[in-house]
Design a protein around this motif. Sequence first.
Motif, PDB file in Angstrom:
ATOM      1  N   GLY A   1      30.978 112.626 -23.536  1.00 60.70           N
ATOM      2  CA  GLY A   1      29.880 111.719 -23.198  1.00 60.70           C
ATOM      3  C   GLY A   1      29.242 111.078 -24.417  1.00 60.70           C
ATOM      4  O   GLY A   1      28.257 110.362 -24.312  1.00 60.70           O
ATOM      5  N   GLU A   2      29.815 111.313 -25.590  1.00 55.42           N
ATOM      6  CA  GLU A   2      29.283 110.771 -26.833  1.00 55.42           C
ATOM      7  C   GLU A   2      29.675 109.305 -26.985  1.00 55.42           C
ATOM      8  O   GLU A   2      30.810 108.920 -26.722  1.00 55.42           O
ATOM      9  N   ARG A   3      28.691 108.468 -27.409  1.00 55.75           N
ATOM     10  CA  ARG A   3      29.012 107.069 -27.712  1.00 55.75           C
ATOM     11  C   ARG A   3      29.667 107.041 -29.084  1.00 55.75           C
ATOM     12  O   ARG A   3      29.106 107.507 -30.069  1.00 55.75           O
ATOM     13  N   LEU A   4      30.877 106.486 -29.151  1.00 54.24           N
ATOM     14  CA  LEU A   4      31.634 106.458 -30.397  1.00 54.24           C
ATOM     15  C   LEU A   4      31.309 105.241 -31.242  1.00 54.24           C
ATOM     16  O   LEU A   4      31.129 105.344 -32.452  1.00 54.24           O
ATOM     17  N   HIS A   5      31.242 104.080 -30.603  1.00 48.72           N
ATOM     18  CA  HIS A   5      31.020 102.827 -31.334  1.00 48.72           C
ATOM     19  C   HIS A   5      30.303 101.826 -30.443  1.00 48.72           C
ATOM     20  O   HIS A   5      30.442 101.858 -29.222  1.00 48.72           O
TER      21      HIS A   5
ATOM     22  N   LYS B   1      37.192  84.617 -27.012  1.00 52.82           N
ATOM     23  CA  LYS B   1      38.321  84.892 -27.895  1.00 52.82           C
ATOM     24  C   LYS B   1      38.810  86.287 -27.531  1.00 52.82           C
ATOM     25  O   LYS B   1      38.158  87.007 -26.785  1.00 52.82           O
ATOM     26  N   VAL B   2      39.940  86.664 -28.075  1.00 54.54           N
ATOM     27  CA  VAL B   2      40.430  88.024 -27.887  1.00 54.54           C
ATOM     28  C   VAL B   2      40.296  88.741 -29.219  1.00 54.54           C
ATOM     29  O   VAL B   2      40.728  88.231 -30.253  1.00 54.54           O
ATOM     30  N   ARG B   3      39.661  89.906 -29.172  1.00 53.04           N
ATOM     31  CA  ARG B   3      39.527  90.720 -30.376  1.00 53.04           C
ATOM     32  C   ARG B   3      40.192  92.069 -30.143  1.00 53.04           C
ATOM     33  O   ARG B   3      40.085  92.633 -29.061  1.00 53.04           O
ATOM     34  N   SER B   4      40.853  92.553 -31.170  1.00 52.51           N
ATOM     35  CA  SER B   4      41.469  93.872 -31.145  1.00 52.51           C
ATOM     36  C   SER B   4      40.669  94.779 -32.075  1.00 52.51           C
ATOM     37  O   SER B   4      40.444  94.441 -33.239  1.00 52.51           O
ATOM     38  N   TRP B   5      40.240  95.922 -31.545  1.00 55.70           N
ATOM     39  CA  TRP B   5      39.405  96.869 -32.298  1.00 55.70           C
ATOM     40  C   TRP B   5      40.142  98.189 -32.456  1.00 55.70           C
ATOM     41  O   TRP B   5      40.779  98.663 -31.518  1.00 55.70           O
ATOM     42  N   HIS B   6      40.037  98.812 -33.639  1.00 54.84           N
ATOM     43  CA  HIS B   6      40.589 100.148 -33.850  1.00 54.84           C
ATOM     44  C   HIS B   6      39.615 101.141 -33.213  1.00 54.84           C
ATOM     45  O   HIS B   6      38.424 101.143 -33.520  1.00 54.84           O
ATOM     46  N   VAL B   7      40.109 101.961 -32.300  1.00 56.20           N
ATOM     47  CA  VAL B   7      39.245 102.839 -31.513  1.00 56.20           C
ATOM     48  C   VAL B   7      38.533 103.868 -32.393  1.00 56.20           C
ATOM     49  O   VAL B   7      37.333 104.099 -32.240  1.00 56.20           O
ATOM     50  N   ASP B   8      39.243 104.488 -33.334  1.00 53.47           N
ATOM     51  CA  ASP B   8      38.625 105.540 -34.152  1.00 53.47           C
ATOM     52  C   ASP B   8      37.593 105.013 -35.143  1.00 53.47           C
ATOM     53  O   ASP B   8      36.534 105.601 -35.315  1.00 53.47           O
ATOM     54  N   SER B   9      37.900 103.887 -35.792  1.00 58.88           N
ATOM     55  CA  SER B   9      36.997 103.377 -36.833  1.00 58.88           C
ATOM     56  C   SER B   9      35.974 102.372 -36.320  1.00 58.88           C
ATOM     57  O   SER B   9      34.946 102.158 -36.947  1.00 58.88           O
ATOM     58  N   GLY B  10      36.284 101.695 -35.191  1.00 61.02           N
ATOM     59  CA  GLY B  10      35.395 100.651 -34.691  1.00 61.02           C
ATOM     60  C   GLY B  10      35.544  99.334 -35.434  1.00 61.02           C
ATOM     61  O   GLY B  10      34.773  98.409 -35.227  1.00 61.02           O
ATOM     62  N   GLN B  11      36.558  99.221 -36.301  1.00 61.74           N
ATOM     63  CA  GLN B  11      36.781  97.999 -37.071  1.00 61.74           C
ATOM     64  C   GLN B  11      37.557  96.983 -36.245  1.00 61.74           C
ATOM     65  O   GLN B  11      38.484  97.334 -35.521  1.00 61.74           O
ATOM     66  N   CYS B  12      37.187  95.709 -36.397  1.00 59.22           N
ATOM     67  CA  CYS B  12      37.933  94.627 -35.755  1.00 59.22           C
ATOM     68  C   CYS B  12      39.216  94.404 -36.552  1.00 59.22           C
ATOM     69  O   CYS B  12      39.172  94.164 -37.756  1.00 59.22           O
ATOM     70  N   LEU B  13      40.363  94.516 -35.883  1.00 58.98           N
ATOM     71  CA  LEU B  13      41.658  94.370 -36.554  1.00 58.98           C
ATOM     72  C   LEU B  13      42.127  92.929 -36.603  1.00 58.98           C
ATOM     73  O   LEU B  13      42.709  92.492 -37.582  1.00 58.98           O
TER      74      LEU B  13
END
Length: 106
Positions: A17-21, A52-64
């Motif tokens: 239940g933790e918010r990751l990003h 637009k379409v954005r791809s995000w890295h799930v673990d880091s929260g960075q936009c790829l």
Amino acid sequence: LAAPSVATVQVWHTQSGERLHTLLFDDEVVSIGKSSAAFSPDGQELLVSTEKVRSWHVDSGQCLRTIDFSGLLSSDGARLFNLRTLQLWDTSSGVLLWTLRPPQPT
């Protein structure tokens, strides 16, 4: 789990239940019904389609990466259908798979 809100998408861990990003969309509105989201087949990326379409890295929260058009994502996040030009794209490689061309008058 990814849930859209006004200018963000929040990513939550479903077991704890933790918010990751909180993913920020400064120049766009993320609204239910006008956007779609899907995880990549390996679960490492979250693809969000708004204006637009954005791809995000799930673990880091960075936009790829950002793709400069909107479209519909397949449920497994592996394909993106561009509604403007009727094209199907592979989301992991960025390769155009096919373009549907209307019949030409004879």
